[in-house]
Scaffold this motif. Sequence first.
Motif, mmCIF file in Angstrom:
data_model
loop_
_atom_site.group_PDB
_atom_site.id
_atom_site.type_symbol
_atom_site.label_atom_id
_atom_site.label_comp_id
_atom_site.label_asym_id
_atom_site.label_seq_id
_atom_site.Cartn_x
_atom_site.Cartn_y
_atom_site.Cartn_z
ATOM 1 N N ALA A 147 -31.534 80.369 -27.286
ATOM 2 C CA ALA A 147 -30.544 80.839 -28.250
ATOM 3 C C ALA A 147 -31.193 81.175 -29.589
ATOM 4 O O ALA A 147 -30.830 82.168 -30.234
ATOM 5 N N ARG A 148 -32.170 80.362 -30.013
ATOM 6 C CA ARG A 148 -32.907 80.653 -31.251
ATOM 7 C C ARG A 148 -33.654 81.982 -31.130
ATOM 8 O O ARG A 148 -33.693 82.780 -32.070
ATOM 9 N N ALA A 149 -34.268 82.197 -29.985
ATOM 10 C CA ALA A 149 -34.994 83.454 -29.769
ATOM 11 C C ALA A 149 -34.044 84.645 -29.801
ATOM 12 O O ALA A 149 -34.380 85.718 -30.327
ATOM 13 N N MET A 150 -32.846 84.471 -29.264
ATOM 14 C CA MET A 150 -31.846 85.534 -29.269
ATOM 15 C C MET A 150 -31.443 85.875 -30.698
ATOM 16 O O MET A 150 -31.280 87.054 -31.050
ATOM 17 N N GLN A 151 -31.309 84.860 -31.544
ATOM 18 C CA GLN A 151 -30.959 85.095 -32.942
ATOM 19 C C GLN A 151 -32.067 85.864 -33.654
ATOM 20 O O GLN A 151 -31.800 86.800 -34.418
ATOM 21 N N GLY A 152 -33.323 85.465 -33.426
ATOM 22 C CA GLY A 152 -34.435 86.163 -34.043
ATOM 23 C C GLY A 152 -34.536 87.608 -33.591
ATOM 24 O O GLY A 152 -34.780 88.510 -34.408
ATOM 25 N N ASP A 153 -34.340 87.848 -32.290
ATOM 26 C CA ASP A 153 -34.402 89.216 -31.765
ATOM 27 C C ASP A 153 -33.300 90.079 -32.382
ATOM 28 O O ASP A 153 -33.523 91.262 -32.687
ATOM 29 N N ARG A 154 -32.127 89.483 -32.586
ATOM 30 C CA ARG A 154 -31.009 90.246 -33.161
ATOM 31 C C ARG A 154 -31.319 90.648 -34.605
ATOM 32 O O ARG A 154 -31.038 91.766 -35.024
ATOM 33 N N LEU A 155 -31.913 89.737 -35.364
ATOM 34 C CA LEU A 155 -32.255 90.044 -36.747
ATOM 35 C C LEU A 155 -33.342 91.119 -36.822
ATOM 36 O O LEU A 155 -33.274 92.042 -37.647
ATOM 37 N N ARG A 156 -34.351 91.000 -35.953
ATOM 38 C CA ARG A 156 -35.425 91.994 -35.969
ATOM 39 C C ARG A 156 -34.918 93.376 -35.545
ATOM 40 O O ARG A 156 -35.356 94.399 -36.087
ATOM 41 N N ALA A 157 -33.969 93.401 -34.603
ATOM 42 C CA ALA A 157 -33.390 94.677 -34.188
ATOM 43 C C ALA A 157 -32.605 95.324 -35.321
ATOM 44 O O ALA A 157 -32.456 96.552 -35.367
#
Length: 304
Positions: free
Chosen positions: A190-200
Motif C-alpha cells: 500500500a505504501r508503494a502504491m501511494q508513492g507510485d501515485r504521487l510520482r505519476a
Amino acid sequence: MMAARLPGLLPPLTPKELLETSMVWSVAGLIERGALTRDRPFRSPHHSASMAALTGGGLRAKPGEASLAHNGVLFLDELPEYSAQALDSLRQPLETGEIVVARANAHVRYPARFQLIAAMNPCRCGLGGGGKGACGKAPRCQRDYQNRISGPMFDRIDLTVETPPVTAADMALPPPAEGTAEAAARVLAARAMQGDRLRAAGIDADMAYDQAVNARVSGETLDRFATPDEAGRALLMRAGQAGGLTARGWTRTLRLARTIADLDGCDGVLRRHIAEALVYRRATVGAQGDFERQTGPDVRTAAF
C-alpha cells in the motif's frame, strides 16, 4: 501486546528517517557506542508521565517521548489516566509533526511525527456496559470516564476499535492464517502504491518526504486522489449532516478511506471505503445508534 506488534507492520526506516531518528536519540543520550538500528521506535511511557516528559524539557531542553517516537509509535496505555494537560500537549504535534520546547535561554525545535496508539478500559471499573458482569453504573460510568479525554484530542484519533474480552474459547482457537509478516507485506504494498501515485502526478515521493503517505499529503493532493465516488460522497455528506464529523474529521475520514482503498488495491475511493472509515470514527457512549440511524442502517455492514 497488540500495540507492541505495530512497529513490525511498518516498513523499515528509510535512510532519511534513520538519520532523523538517530539525531534525536543522540541528543537525548540514548545511542550507545554509535549503534544504529533500522527498527522503528516504540515508546510506551507510564500514565504518570508529565507534560514535560511527553513533549520535552529540562534545563537543556531535551526531547520528550513524542520526539523519541519520531518515525515510530507512541503508545499510551490507560489513556484517561494521563493528566489532561499532558494529553492536550500532544494535540499540536499530531497536526504539525514537530514540537517547540521554549525555555528562557533557548527555543529548541524537535521533530515529532509519530503514530499515536492508545488503549483504555471502557470505564473506571473496567467492566463495560454489556454482557455478563457488566458495570452497574453504565452508561454513566463509561461517559464520565471517557470524558476525561477532551473532544479535540478524540477528534485527532482516526480509528477507534472496541475489543471484547478474550474468552477461554478464544484461547483454544488456532492461530490466524495471517501473521505480522504477511500483514507487513500488505502495508508495504500500500505504501508503494501511494508513492507510485504521487510520482505519476509529478510529485517526487522521495524528495517530497512530507507528502510521502496519505496522512501527510497536502489538501490539494488529497482532493485530487481521495475524492470518493458519488455514492461515497453522499454517505459522507449524510455523516456530516448528522453531526458525526467536524471539519477535521471530514478530512481525516478521506485520508483514512484513501488508505483503506490502497490496502484494498483500488485506484478510486468507493462507498465501502468511506463506510469503513466512518465506522472507525469515535462516537460517544449511546451516540453510535443515533449516528447509524441518521446515516443509514447499512453504514456498518457496508464496511465489512
